[in-house]
Design a protein around this motif. Structure first.
Motif, PDB file in Angstrom:
ATOM      1  N   THR A 269      10.731  11.800   3.238  1.00 12.52           N
ATOM      2  CA  THR A 269       9.333  11.487   3.544  1.00 12.52           C
ATOM      3  C   THR A 269       9.140   9.983   3.618  1.00 12.52           C
ATOM      4  O   THR A 269       9.630   9.247   2.752  1.00 12.52           O
ATOM      5  CB  THR A 269       8.401  12.069   2.470  1.00 12.52           C
ATOM      6  OG1 THR A 269       8.510  13.486   2.493  1.00 12.52           O
ATOM      7  CG2 THR A 269       6.954  11.682   2.750  1.00 12.52           C
ATOM      8  N   TYR A 270       8.446   9.542   4.656  1.00 13.38           N
ATOM      9  CA  TYR A 270       8.104   8.127   4.833  1.00 13.38           C
ATOM     10  C   TYR A 270       6.607   8.013   4.643  1.00 13.38           C
ATOM     11  O   TYR A 270       5.845   8.537   5.460  1.00 13.38           O
ATOM     12  CB  TYR A 270       8.485   7.650   6.233  1.00 13.38           C
ATOM     13  CG  TYR A 270       9.947   7.849   6.585  1.00 13.38           C
ATOM     14  CD1 TYR A 270      10.464   9.119   6.839  1.00 13.38           C
ATOM     15  CD2 TYR A 270      10.817   6.771   6.705  1.00 13.38           C
ATOM     16  CE1 TYR A 270      11.798   9.303   7.169  1.00 13.38           C
ATOM     17  CE2 TYR A 270      12.156   6.943   7.047  1.00 13.38           C
ATOM     18  CZ  TYR A 270      12.635   8.217   7.273  1.00 13.38           C
ATOM     19  OH  TYR A 270      13.945   8.408   7.604  1.00 13.38           O
ATOM     20  N   ASN A 271       6.190   7.392   3.553  1.00  7.23           N
ATOM     21  CA  ASN A 271       4.769   7.319   3.252  1.00  7.23           C
ATOM     22  C   ASN A 271       4.269   5.886   3.404  1.00  7.23           C
ATOM     23  O   ASN A 271       4.645   4.997   2.634  1.00  7.23           O
ATOM     24  CB  ASN A 271       4.525   7.832   1.824  1.00  7.23           C
ATOM     25  CG  ASN A 271       3.050   7.912   1.518  1.00  7.23           C
ATOM     26  OD1 ASN A 271       2.316   6.934   1.690  1.00  7.23           O
ATOM     27  ND2 ASN A 271       2.603   9.076   1.052  1.00  7.23           N
ATOM     28  N   TRP A 272       3.436   5.684   4.431  1.00  8.55           N
ATOM     29  CA  TRP A 272       2.957   4.327   4.735  1.00  8.55           C
ATOM     30  C   TRP A 272       1.967   3.829   3.674  1.00  8.55           C
ATOM     31  O   TRP A 272       2.028   2.689   3.260  1.00  8.55           O
ATOM     32  CB  TRP A 272       2.303   4.305   6.118  1.00  8.55           C
ATOM     33  CG  TRP A 272       3.153   3.629   7.162  1.00  8.55           C
ATOM     34  CD1 TRP A 272       2.915   2.419   7.711  1.00  8.55           C
ATOM     35  CD2 TRP A 272       4.356   4.108   7.762  1.00  8.55           C
ATOM     36  NE1 TRP A 272       3.906   2.111   8.625  1.00  8.55           N
ATOM     37  CE2 TRP A 272       4.801   3.124   8.675  1.00  8.55           C
ATOM     38  CE3 TRP A 272       5.127   5.266   7.609  1.00  8.55           C
ATOM     39  CZ2 TRP A 272       5.947   3.266   9.449  1.00  8.55           C
ATOM     40  CZ3 TRP A 272       6.277   5.411   8.369  1.00  8.55           C
ATOM     41  CH2 TRP A 272       6.671   4.423   9.266  1.00  8.55           C
ATOM     42  N   GLY A 273       1.060   4.714   3.256  1.00  8.28           N
ATOM     43  CA  GLY A 273       0.037   4.323   2.297  1.00  8.28           C
ATOM     44  C   GLY A 273       0.656   3.758   1.037  1.00  8.28           C
ATOM     45  O   GLY A 273       0.222   2.734   0.518  1.00  8.28           O
ATOM     46  N   GLN A 274       1.728   4.416   0.565  1.00  8.74           N
ATOM     47  CA  GLN A 274       2.370   3.962  -0.669  1.00  8.74           C
ATOM     48  C   GLN A 274       3.578   3.079  -0.384  1.00  8.74           C
ATOM     49  O   GLN A 274       4.302   2.692  -1.299  1.00  8.74           O
ATOM     50  CB  GLN A 274       2.785   5.171  -1.513  1.00  8.74           C
ATOM     51  CG  GLN A 274       1.606   6.045  -1.893  1.00  8.74           C
ATOM     52  CD  GLN A 274       2.050   7.417  -2.409  1.00  8.74           C
ATOM     53  OE1 GLN A 274       3.237   7.645  -2.666  1.00  8.74           O
ATOM     54  NE2 GLN A 274       1.100   8.326  -2.544  1.00  8.74           N
ATOM     55  N   GLN A 275       3.810   2.815   0.895  1.00  6.12           N
ATOM     56  CA  GLN A 275       4.940   1.962   1.290  1.00  6.12           C
ATOM     57  C   GLN A 275       6.252   2.448   0.672  1.00  6.12           C
ATOM     58  O   GLN A 275       7.064   1.656   0.225  1.00  6.12           O
ATOM     59  CB  GLN A 275       4.682   0.503   0.873  1.00  6.12           C
ATOM     60  CG  GLN A 275       3.661  -0.185   1.758  1.00  6.12           C
ATOM     61  CD  GLN A 275       4.209  -0.465   3.143  1.00  6.12           C
ATOM     62  OE1 GLN A 275       5.161  -1.199   3.318  1.00  6.12           O
ATOM     63  NE2 GLN A 275       3.623   0.178   4.150  1.00  6.12           N
ATOM     64  N   ARG A 276       6.439   3.782   0.666  1.00  8.99           N
ATOM     65  CA  ARG A 276       7.648   4.271   0.016  1.00  8.99           C
ATOM     66  C   ARG A 276       8.388   5.253   0.909  1.00  8.99           C
ATOM     67  O   ARG A 276       7.805   5.852   1.819  1.00  8.99           O
ATOM     68  CB  ARG A 276       7.307   4.954  -1.305  1.00  8.99           C
ATOM     69  CG  ARG A 276       6.622   6.278  -1.098  1.00  8.99           C
ATOM     70  CD  ARG A 276       6.548   7.133  -2.350  1.00  8.99           C
ATOM     71  NE  ARG A 276       5.557   8.179  -2.163  1.00  8.99           N
ATOM     72  CZ  ARG A 276       5.833   9.360  -1.630  1.00  8.99           C
ATOM     73  NH1 ARG A 276       7.051   9.669  -1.259  1.00  8.99           N
ATOM     74  NH2 ARG A 276       4.877  10.271  -1.462  1.00  8.99           N
ATOM     75  N   VAL A 277       9.655   5.405   0.607  1.00  9.63           N
ATOM     76  CA  VAL A 277      10.473   6.412   1.271  1.00  9.63           C
ATOM     77  C   VAL A 277      11.157   7.231   0.187  1.00  9.63           C
ATOM     78  O   VAL A 277      11.768   6.672  -0.722  1.00  9.63           O
ATOM     79  CB  VAL A 277      11.539   5.759   2.179  1.00  9.63           C
ATOM     80  CG1 VAL A 277      12.464   6.807   2.754  1.00  9.63           C
ATOM     81  CG2 VAL A 277      10.885   4.955   3.282  1.00  9.63           C
ATOM     82  N   THR A 278      10.980   8.543   0.270  1.00  9.70           N
ATOM     83  CA  THR A 278      11.608   9.406  -0.723  1.00  9.70           C
ATOM     84  C   THR A 278      12.565  10.354  -0.030  1.00  9.70           C
ATOM     85  O   THR A 278      12.195  11.004   0.949  1.00  9.70           O
ATOM     86  CB  THR A 278      10.549  10.250  -1.456  1.00  9.70           C
ATOM     87  OG1 THR A 278       9.640   9.363  -2.103  1.00  9.70           O
ATOM     88  CG2 THR A 278      11.199  11.167  -2.480  1.00  9.70           C
ATOM     89  N   ASP A 279      13.774  10.416  -0.521  1.00 13.35           N
ATOM     90  CA  ASP A 279      14.707  11.386   0.013  1.00 13.35           C
ATOM     91  C   ASP A 279      14.699  12.609  -0.899  1.00 13.35           C
ATOM     92  O   ASP A 279      14.891  12.482  -2.111  1.00 13.35           O
ATOM     93  CB  ASP A 279      16.115  10.817   0.116  1.00 13.35           C
ATOM     94  CG  ASP A 279      16.968  11.698   1.003  1.00 13.35           C
ATOM     95  OD1 ASP A 279      17.153  11.349   2.189  1.00 13.35           O
ATOM     96  OD2 ASP A 279      17.416  12.781   0.527  1.00 13.35           O
ATOM     97  N   HIS A 280      14.451  13.776  -0.296  1.00  8.98           N
ATOM     98  CA  HIS A 280      14.261  14.967  -1.122  1.00  8.98           C
ATOM     99  C   HIS A 280      15.559  15.579  -1.610  1.00  8.98           C
ATOM    100  O   HIS A 280      15.552  16.461  -2.436  1.00  8.98           O
ATOM    101  CB  HIS A 280      13.440  16.001  -0.347  1.00  8.98           C
ATOM    102  CG  HIS A 280      12.136  15.433   0.112  1.00  8.98           C
ATOM    103  ND1 HIS A 280      11.142  15.059  -0.758  1.00  8.98           N
ATOM    104  CD2 HIS A 280      11.686  15.119   1.348  1.00  8.98           C
ATOM    105  CE1 HIS A 280      10.121  14.559  -0.075  1.00  8.98           C
ATOM    106  NE2 HIS A 280      10.431  14.579   1.215  1.00  8.98           N
ATOM    107  N   ARG A 281      16.657  15.111  -1.089  1.00 12.98           N
ATOM    108  CA  ARG A 281      17.922  15.665  -1.552  1.00 12.98           C
ATOM    109  C   ARG A 281      18.456  14.864  -2.722  1.00 12.98           C
ATOM    110  O   ARG A 281      18.749  15.392  -3.787  1.00 12.98           O
ATOM    111  CB  ARG A 281      18.926  15.682  -0.405  1.00 12.98           C
ATOM    112  CG  ARG A 281      18.489  16.595   0.710  1.00 12.98           C
ATOM    113  CD  ARG A 281      19.138  16.226   2.012  1.00 12.98           C
ATOM    114  NE  ARG A 281      18.787  14.852   2.403  1.00 12.98           N
ATOM    115  CZ  ARG A 281      19.230  14.283   3.504  1.00 12.98           C
ATOM    116  NH1 ARG A 281      20.052  14.935   4.317  1.00 12.98           N
ATOM    117  NH2 ARG A 281      18.874  13.047   3.800  1.00 12.98           N
TER     118      ARG A 281
END
Ligand SMILES: C[S@@+](CC[C@H](N)C(=O)[O-])C[C@H]1O[C@@H](n2cnc3c(N)ncnc32)[C@H](O)[C@@H]1O
Lengths: 372, 416
Positions: free
Chosen positions: B359-371
């Motif tokens: 997931t690339y979340n602009w609002g929180q300026q974060r990238v989370t890899d779900h694996r």
């Protein structure tokens, strides 16, 4: 021709203001988008060229692109605008005054080369004569295709045309292909000026000379193993009804419609080259003859002519994609085998060793056999 | 960190921001090189045990099978020994440093030694890991990445374009040769911000498949689209498909002729269509339509190419893509059985086309890899294909490797 829908034009405009211009000659959005991309790439290349052709235009790439799109909208073929066309694996130069090579022609030439290059008993030198050569595309592609598979055989290739412009361009294309690193061609290629219609026993004009005189004068052999031709084959009526505006408006009529003769009807005029070409092939003692045609009707007429001169062991008709399996039964002639897919596109004749080279086996004389 | 004392306040406050950003990276890289996944370690120990038994067996008389197996285990066993040794010395040093009773001079010496020991442990971990992990059979190949918008309309299409540029930038930075085989936005150009319909990026460097295969799956984006007037955040997605690429001149060329190979295609089962075959053709028309469409009849797989003005070139690219797609499908089918087995044993998630991977979340300026479960905060650097993206991808590769090992162990267990 149906008018373009306003909605389509408007949609095209929102994508790119230049697209509506290109929609006119291209008809479909996808085709117009492709052409716009190629024009853009062309302009980019011009802009980045180290030796600018035109400095002023170079500084205004947008204006240049627009000018080219307007030219294209007038119907001018993209190939003349970009200056080249792809023919099989080759990219050849094109210029107004000389017919643009067609992909169907390339497909037949490549297929012929594929059939022959695997033949067991090829002579050490193979001679290929191309009558009505235009850009020189046929000998150049045959040389490239055949030589990339069989470098152990020498090739001699000769292209003949009545047009000065065509012969000049063919020579430049030869030089271009030789400069191209990936080119496999290494045959002995030449192009000469001659009129294949002029009768050696009739009243001779020496400019341009008849084929025999030209061969003699240029010290070329009389005998050729393979004769190929894509002659003018469009009837006057089909010229007006079937060719597109871009063909009529920008390509030379000399390359498309055979000259009129008193007493010849529409069809006879369209077929005018074939008897001369078959005679030339007989005189050259050709083992294989490949003649391009307009459609199945003309293919049948040409095949019948070829049978009448009674020297061939086999005759068949090829479609646009001769290498594909023939799925449809439509138009299958009872008299001649029809191979491939698409429109009927050429007539192939062979005799003697030609059968072995083509892998056709020795068919019965005049090939009255039909396919099961 | 002892130089910290000498830094003035303003410098410190300037230094804090990047430090904050860097922290995540440090943690991941540190753990990526210093520790060995538990599953791997367990396997290494099991191998070492078996090695010992085999060696005893051999001492009592020769056995060719045992000897061969023993040879295969040698590398693992010595890597494990190295690792144990490095671990031990690290433990010793740390306890020395933390022990209040130890001599201050000795403590300082130990602190000096710590760095070198860490490095050798990292090296030993890496060696141990590579000695154990099964190498993917296609890891050494170049690859093709197919990127398409998923759910979410034109925002998804714009994001798909962003992903293409992200991977291109990544390739540039790593000196991988990448070419866009196909890039179709509705505009026929490659401008940014124009919705993309499909892109195929070829990464023509050895081992690219090994690097990028972890990118396959659904990438989700959460941001306020440029077109959104009310400032609402949308969630959309783009899918990435990664295929090993076989150009004509790779070592697998022979496989094209081998009916047993994944890459074999019976040419009689492929319908080749050139688009211009309609109408009178020949001298009557001079259109520039060089499009080629291939249909693999048994599976109804359709590939079309129209990027080049050269029909043979379009045909060649179409064949390349068709071969890769079919091979992937065949491999997946075969692997599905394997995966079913693994799932039942372990619940290992498959990393195929269907699963949401990141997931690339602009609002929180974060990238989370779900694996891998890792989150990084420098979103811009990720989208620019920067080092933060390296971190994310490394994390996934590591996760993938652990899963591979778990699966391997499960497989062996199911065989027994
Ligand atoms: C249909 S074009 C084919 C050109 C080329 N072979 C190709 O496939 O693109 C026919 C060519 O025949 C040439 N031609 C026309 N009349 C001719 C004649 N009497 N003798 C020789 N060539 C002629 C034209 O100049 C033109 O280049």
């Amino acid at each position: 021709m149906p008018r373009l829908a306003i909605a389509l034009l408007r949609h095209a405009y929102t994508i790119d203001p230049l697209l509506p211009l290109l929609l006119r000659p291209c008809r479909t959005l996808a085709a117009a988008q492709n052409e716009l991309r190629w024009l853009r790439e062309h302009v980019d290349k011009l802009v980045q060229a180290r030796r600018p052709v035109n400095r002023k235009l170079q500084q205004q790439p947008k204006a240049l692109l627009r000018r080219l799109a307007v030219e294209r909208a007038s119907g001018k073929p993209l190939q003349y605008i970009l200056g080249t066309e792809f023919f099989g694996e080759l990219e050849l130069r094109c210029q107004p005054g000389v017919l643009i090579p067609r992909p169907e022609t390339a497909a037949s030439v490549t297929h012929l080369s594929h059939l022959i290059q695997n033949a067991p008993a090829l002579p050490s030198e193979l001679r290929v004569l191309d009558l009505c050569t235009g850009t020189g595309c046929i000998p150049l592609l045959f040389d490239h295709d055949f030589s990339s598979a069989r470098s152990d055989r020498r090739l001699q290739l000769l292209g003949v045309d009545i047009s000065d412009k065509a012969i000049g361009l063919a020579h430049r294309n030869l030089a271009r292909v030789r400069r191209w690193k990936a080119s496999a061609g290494r045959g002995d290629v030449d192009f000469i000026l001659a009129d294949v219609l002029s009768n050696p026993f009739g009243d001779q004009t020496l400019d341009p000379p008849c084929l025999k005189a030209a061969l003699n004068f240029n010290k070329k052999p009389y005998f050729w193993d393979i004769v190929i031709a894509n002659p003018p084959y469009i009837s006057p009526s089909a010229y007006w009804s079937t060719t597109t505006r871009s063909v009529r408006g920008f390509e030379p009529k000399l390359a498309l419609v055979p000259p009129p003769r008193p007493g010849n009807n529409d069809t006879e005029q369209a077929d005018y080259f074939y008897p001369r070409l078959l005679t030339a092939a007989r005189d050259a003692e050709a083992k294989i003859v490949l003649l391009e045609v307009a459609d199945l009707d003309q293919a049948m007429r040409v095949a019948t002519m070829a049978r009448r001169i009674a020297i061939f062991d086999g005759i068949e008709i090829w479609r646009d994609q001769p290498d594909q399996r023939n799925e449809s039964a439509v138009g299958i002639s009872a008299e001649f085998p029809v191979r491939g897919q698409g429109n009927a596109r050429s007539v192939l004749c062979w005799r003697g060793l030609g059968a072995t080279w083509l892998g056709r086996g020795r068919a019965t004389k005049t090939s009255r056999t039909t396919r099961a | 960190m002892n130089t910290m004392h000498w830094i003035c306040r303003s410098c410190l406050s300037r230094a804090i921001r990047p430090l904050f950003k860097l922290r995540v990276r440090w943690q991941t890289t540190a753990s990526a090189t210093e520790s060995v996944p538990p599953a791997l370690l367990a396997r290494a120990r099991a191998v070492a045990d078996e090695h010992k038994q085999l060696a005893e067996k051999l001492a009592n008389g020769f056995d060719t099978r045992a000897a061969k197996k023993l040879g295969g285990y040698g590398a693992i066993v010595s890597a494990l020994e190295e690792w144990d040794k490095a671990n031990e010395s690290l433990a010793e040093l740390t306890s020395l440093i933390h022990d209040p009773t130890s001599d201050p001079e000795l403590r300082e010496l130990a602190a000096d030694d710590l760095g070198a020991t860490r490095t050798s442990l990292a090296k030993a971990s890496q060696n141990l890991t590579t000695s154990l992990v099964p190498i993917h059979p296609f890891a050494h190949l170049p690859c093709l990445m197919e990127i398409r918008p998923g759910a979410g309309g034109s925002e998804a299409a714009i994001f798909a374009g962003d992903l293409v540029r992200m991977y291109q930038a990544y390739c540039n930075r790593h000196n991988y040769r990448s070419t866009l085989l196909k890039y179709e936005n509705i505009n026929g150009t490659s401008e940014a911000g124009v919705p993309l319909s499909e892109a195929v990026l070829e990464v023509n460097s050895a081992s690219a498949y090994g690097v990028f295969r972890c990118e396959a799956g659904v990438h989700r984006v959460q941001r306020v689209p440029a077109t959104e007037s009310k400032g609402r955040t949308h969630t959309s997605a783009a899918s990435v498909l990664v295929l090993p690429s076989l150009e004509e001149n790779t070592s697998l060329e022979n496989d094209f002729e081998d009916p047993e190979s994944d890459y074999y295609i019976d040419v009689n089962e492929v319908k080749v269509e050139v688009m211009r075959a309609k109408g009178a053709g020949g001298q009557h028309v001079n259109t520039t339509d060089s499009a080629v469409r291939l249909t693999h009849i048994p599976t109804n797989t359709v590939v079309s190419m129209q990027d080049s003005r050269s029909q043979p070139k379009n045909k060649e690219k179409a064949w390349q893509l068709l071969r890769s797609r079919l091979a992937q499908a065949r491999r997946e089918k075969r692997e599905e059985e394997m995966v079913a087995l693994r799932r039942s044993v372990l619940g290992v998630a498959k990393t195929g086309r269907g699963d949401k991977v990141r997931t690339y979340n602009w609002g929180q300026q974060r990238v989370t890899d779900h694996r891998s479960g890792a989150t990084v905060h420098d979103l811009d650097d990720v989208m620019d294909g920067g080092q933060t993206l390296d971190t994310v991808m490394e994390g996934v590769r590591r996760w993938l490797m652990e899963k591979d090992v778990e699966a391997l162990i499960a497989e062996e267990a199911s065989k027994k």
